[in-house]
Design a protein around this motif. Structure first.
Motif, PDB file in Angstrom:
ATOM      1  N   LEU A 113      -4.892  -3.253   4.618  1.00  9.10           N
ATOM      2  CA  LEU A 113      -4.902  -2.066   3.753  1.00  9.10           C
ATOM      3  C   LEU A 113      -4.444  -0.810   4.485  1.00  9.10           C
ATOM      4  N   GLY A 114      -4.739  -0.716   5.773  1.00 13.41           N
ATOM      5  CA  GLY A 114      -4.352   0.448   6.564  1.00 13.41           C
ATOM      6  C   GLY A 114      -2.852   0.682   6.598  1.00 13.41           C
ATOM      7  N   ASP A 115      -2.059  -0.354   6.307  1.00  9.89           N
ATOM      8  CA  ASP A 115      -0.602  -0.173   6.251  1.00  9.89           C
ATOM      9  C   ASP A 115      -0.184   0.620   5.010  1.00  9.89           C
ATOM     10  N   ILE A 116      -1.031   0.644   3.988  1.00 13.57           N
ATOM     11  CA  ILE A 116      -0.734   1.423   2.783  1.00 13.57           C
ATOM     12  C   ILE A 116      -1.127   2.873   3.019  1.00 13.57           C
ATOM     13  N   ALA A 117      -2.356   3.062   3.461  1.00 13.55           N
ATOM     14  CA  ALA A 117      -2.881   4.392   3.763  1.00 13.55           C
ATOM     15  C   ALA A 117      -3.966   4.211   4.826  1.00 13.55           C
ATOM     16  N   PRO A 118      -3.958   5.028   5.867  1.00 11.46           N
ATOM     17  CA  PRO A 118      -4.890   4.831   6.979  1.00 11.46           C
ATOM     18  C   PRO A 118      -6.372   4.814   6.580  1.00 11.46           C
ATOM     19  N   ASP A 119      -6.729   5.553   5.552  1.00  8.31           N
ATOM     20  CA  ASP A 119      -8.141   5.631   5.162  1.00  8.31           C
ATOM     21  C   ASP A 119      -8.498   4.719   3.987  1.00  8.31           C
ATOM     22  N   LEU A 120      -7.571   3.872   3.557  1.00  7.44           N
ATOM     23  CA  LEU A 120      -7.821   2.994   2.414  1.00  7.44           C
ATOM     24  C   LEU A 120      -8.763   1.863   2.815  1.00  7.44           C
ATOM     25  N   ARG A 121      -9.805   1.664   2.014  1.00  7.32           N
ATOM     26  CA  ARG A 121     -10.791   0.609   2.245  1.00  7.32           C
ATOM     27  C   ARG A 121     -10.836  -0.292   1.012  1.00  7.32           C
ATOM     28  N   ALA A 122     -11.276  -1.519   1.209  1.00 11.27           N
ATOM     29  CA  ALA A 122     -11.395  -2.454   0.104  1.00 11.27           C
ATOM     30  C   ALA A 122     -12.443  -1.946  -0.886  1.00 11.27           C
ATOM     31  N   PRO A 123     -12.091  -1.820  -2.136  1.00 14.64           N
ATOM     32  CA  PRO A 123     -13.057  -1.347  -3.129  1.00 14.64           C
ATOM     33  C   PRO A 123     -14.035  -2.456  -3.521  1.00 14.64           C
ATOM     34  N   GLN A 124     -15.174  -2.060  -4.048  1.00 14.40           N
ATOM     35  CA  GLN A 124     -16.148  -3.026  -4.550  1.00 14.40           C
ATOM     36  C   GLN A 124     -15.600  -3.741  -5.793  1.00 14.40           C
ATOM     37  N   SER A 125     -15.015  -2.972  -6.693  1.00 12.46           N
ATOM     38  CA  SER A 125     -14.510  -3.526  -7.943  1.00 12.46           C
ATOM     39  C   SER A 125     -12.974  -3.431  -7.994  1.00 12.46           C
ATOM     40  N   TYR A 126     -12.460  -2.214  -8.032  1.00 11.77           N
ATOM     41  CA  TYR A 126     -11.021  -1.961  -7.990  1.00 11.77           C
ATOM     42  C   TYR A 126     -10.809  -0.502  -7.638  1.00 11.77           C
ATOM     43  N   ALA A 127      -9.565  -0.167  -7.264  1.00 11.71           N
ATOM     44  CA  ALA A 127      -9.209   1.220  -6.964  1.00 11.71           C
ATOM     45  C   ALA A 127      -7.799   1.463  -7.485  1.00 11.71           C
ATOM     46  N   TYR A 128      -7.584   2.665  -7.993  1.00  9.56           N
ATOM     47  CA  TYR A 128      -6.240   3.043  -8.425  1.00  9.56           C
ATOM     48  C   TYR A 128      -5.428   3.443  -7.207  1.00  9.56           C
ATOM     49  N   LEU A 129      -4.156   3.048  -7.215  1.00  6.90           N
ATOM     50  CA  LEU A 129      -3.241   3.412  -6.135  1.00  6.90           C
ATOM     51  C   LEU A 129      -2.274   4.472  -6.639  1.00  6.90           C
ATOM     52  N   SER A 130      -1.828   5.321  -5.731  1.00 13.19           N
ATOM     53  CA  SER A 130      -0.852   6.347  -6.107  1.00 13.19           C
ATOM     54  C   SER A 130       0.523   5.710  -6.285  1.00 13.19           C
ATOM     55  N   ALA A 131       1.393   6.436  -6.956  1.00 14.00           N
ATOM     56  CA  ALA A 131       2.770   5.966  -7.140  1.00 14.00           C
ATOM     57  C   ALA A 131       3.454   5.796  -5.786  1.00 14.00           C
ATOM     58  N   ASP A 132       3.182   6.719  -4.846  1.00 14.28           N
ATOM     59  CA  ASP A 132       3.771   6.614  -3.504  1.00 14.28           C
ATOM     60  C   ASP A 132       3.288   5.354  -2.792  1.00 14.28           C
ATOM     61  N   ASP A 133       1.994   5.060  -2.912  1.00  9.79           N
ATOM     62  CA  ASP A 133       1.465   3.847  -2.279  1.00  9.79           C
ATOM     63  C   ASP A 133       2.125   2.605  -2.862  1.00  9.79           C
ATOM     64  N   PHE A 134       2.286   2.565  -4.184  1.00 13.11           N
ATOM     65  CA  PHE A 134       2.895   1.391  -4.803  1.00 13.11           C
ATOM     66  C   PHE A 134       4.372   1.275  -4.433  1.00 13.11           C
ATOM     67  N   THR A 135       5.052   2.393  -4.266  1.00 13.70           N
ATOM     68  CA  THR A 135       6.446   2.361  -3.809  1.00 13.70           C
ATOM     69  C   THR A 135       6.530   1.722  -2.428  1.00 13.70           C
ATOM     70  N   LYS A 136       5.602   2.089  -1.539  1.00 15.75           N
ATOM     71  CA  LYS A 136       5.560   1.474  -0.200  1.00 15.75           C
ATOM     72  C   LYS A 136       5.343  -0.028  -0.300  1.00 15.75           C
ATOM     73  N   ILE A 137       4.423  -0.422  -1.156  1.00 14.91           N
ATOM     74  CA  ILE A 137       4.093  -1.835  -1.317  1.00 14.91           C
ATOM     75  C   ILE A 137       5.289  -2.609  -1.866  1.00 14.91           C
ATOM     76  N   ARG A 138       5.924  -2.046  -2.881  1.00 12.08           N
ATOM     77  CA  ARG A 138       7.079  -2.749  -3.486  1.00 12.08           C
ATOM     78  C   ARG A 138       8.245  -2.873  -2.517  1.00 12.08           C
ATOM     79  N   GLY A 139       8.298  -2.005  -1.514  1.00  7.26           N
ATOM     80  CA  GLY A 139       9.383  -2.056  -0.545  1.00  7.26           C
ATOM     81  C   GLY A 139       9.255  -3.176   0.469  1.00  7.26           C
ATOM     82  N   ARG A 140       8.135  -3.839   0.497  1.00  6.91           N
ATOM     83  CA  ARG A 140       7.936  -4.946   1.436  1.00  6.91           C
ATOM     84  C   ARG A 140       8.633  -6.212   0.908  1.00  6.91           C
ATOM     85  N   ARG A 141       8.990  -7.069   1.840  1.00  7.12           N
ATOM     86  CA  ARG A 141       9.670  -8.313   1.460  1.00  7.12           C
ATOM     87  C   ARG A 141       8.697  -9.227   0.721  1.00  7.12           C
TER      88      ARG A 141
END
Length: 145
Positions: A113-141
Motif C-alpha cells: 500500500l505504501g507504493d500508492i501513498a506513504p501513509d495509506l493503511r489497510a482499511p477495516q472495511s474499505y477506503a475511497y482512493l483519490s483519482a491521482d492514486d487510481f491513476t498511479k495504480i492503473r499505470g502499473r503493468r
C-alpha cells in the motif's frame, strides 16, 4: 442539467482465499455486509494477511443489495465461498451486498500500500482512493483476465 458526480474507486481488503479466485476469474461476485456510500466504478484488491499486497483491480458490473438468503440464491455459483462460511459471515446481518465483478486487471508484480501513498493503511472495511492514486495504480503493468 447538473453534471453527474464522478464515480469513486475503493480499496477493498479481501482475504487471500477469496482474492485469488477473483484474479483467476473464478469468483465473479464479492459479498459484503454493507454497501458503499458513493457510486463506485472500480475496486482495488488488497490481499490481506499474510499476503499484504495490492494484487489487482476490477471494474464493477453492478451491486445488488438484498437479504443474505436472496443473495445466496442469486449468486452462490459465482461467489466461490462455502455455504457454511457464507452463513457465518452474514449470521448477524439482515441485509447484504453482492458486488458483481467485471473486467479484472491482475498486477504482474503485486505491491504494498505504501507504493500508492506513504501513509495509506489497510482499511477495516474499505477506503475511497483519490483519482491521482487510481491513476498511479492503473499505470502499473497488469494482465487483463
Amino acid at each position: 442539467m447538473a453534471p453527474t458526480a464522478p464515480r469513486a474507486v475503493v480499496l477493498l481488503p479481501i482475504q487471500p482465499q477469496y482474492a485469488t479466485p477473483i484474479l483467476n476469474g473464478l469468483k465473479r461476485v464479492e459479498f459484503r455486509k454493507r454497501a458503499f456510500r458513493r457510486e463506485v466504478s472500480h475496486v482495488v484488491v488488497y490481499s490481506s494477511s499474510p499476503v499484504k499486497q495490492v494484487v489487482g483491480f476490477f471494474e464493477i458490473l453492478g451491486i445488488d443489495e438484498a437479504p443474505p438468503a436472496q443473495l445466496w440464491r442469486r449468486y452462490s455459483r459465482q461467489g466461490a465461498i462455502l455455504k457454511e462460511d457464507y452463513d457465518r459471515y452474514f449470521s448477524q446481518s439482515d441485509e447484504g451486498v453482492a458486488i458483481r465483478v467485471g473486467k479484472v486487471h491482475v498486477f504482474q508484480k503485486p505491491f504494498p500500500l505504501g507504493d500508492i501513498a506513504p501513509d495509506l493503511r489497510a482499511p477495516q472495511s474499505y477506503a475511497y482512493l483519490s483519482a491521482d492514486d487510481f491513476t498511479k495504480i492503473r499505470g502499473r503493468r497488469a494482465l487483463v483476465t
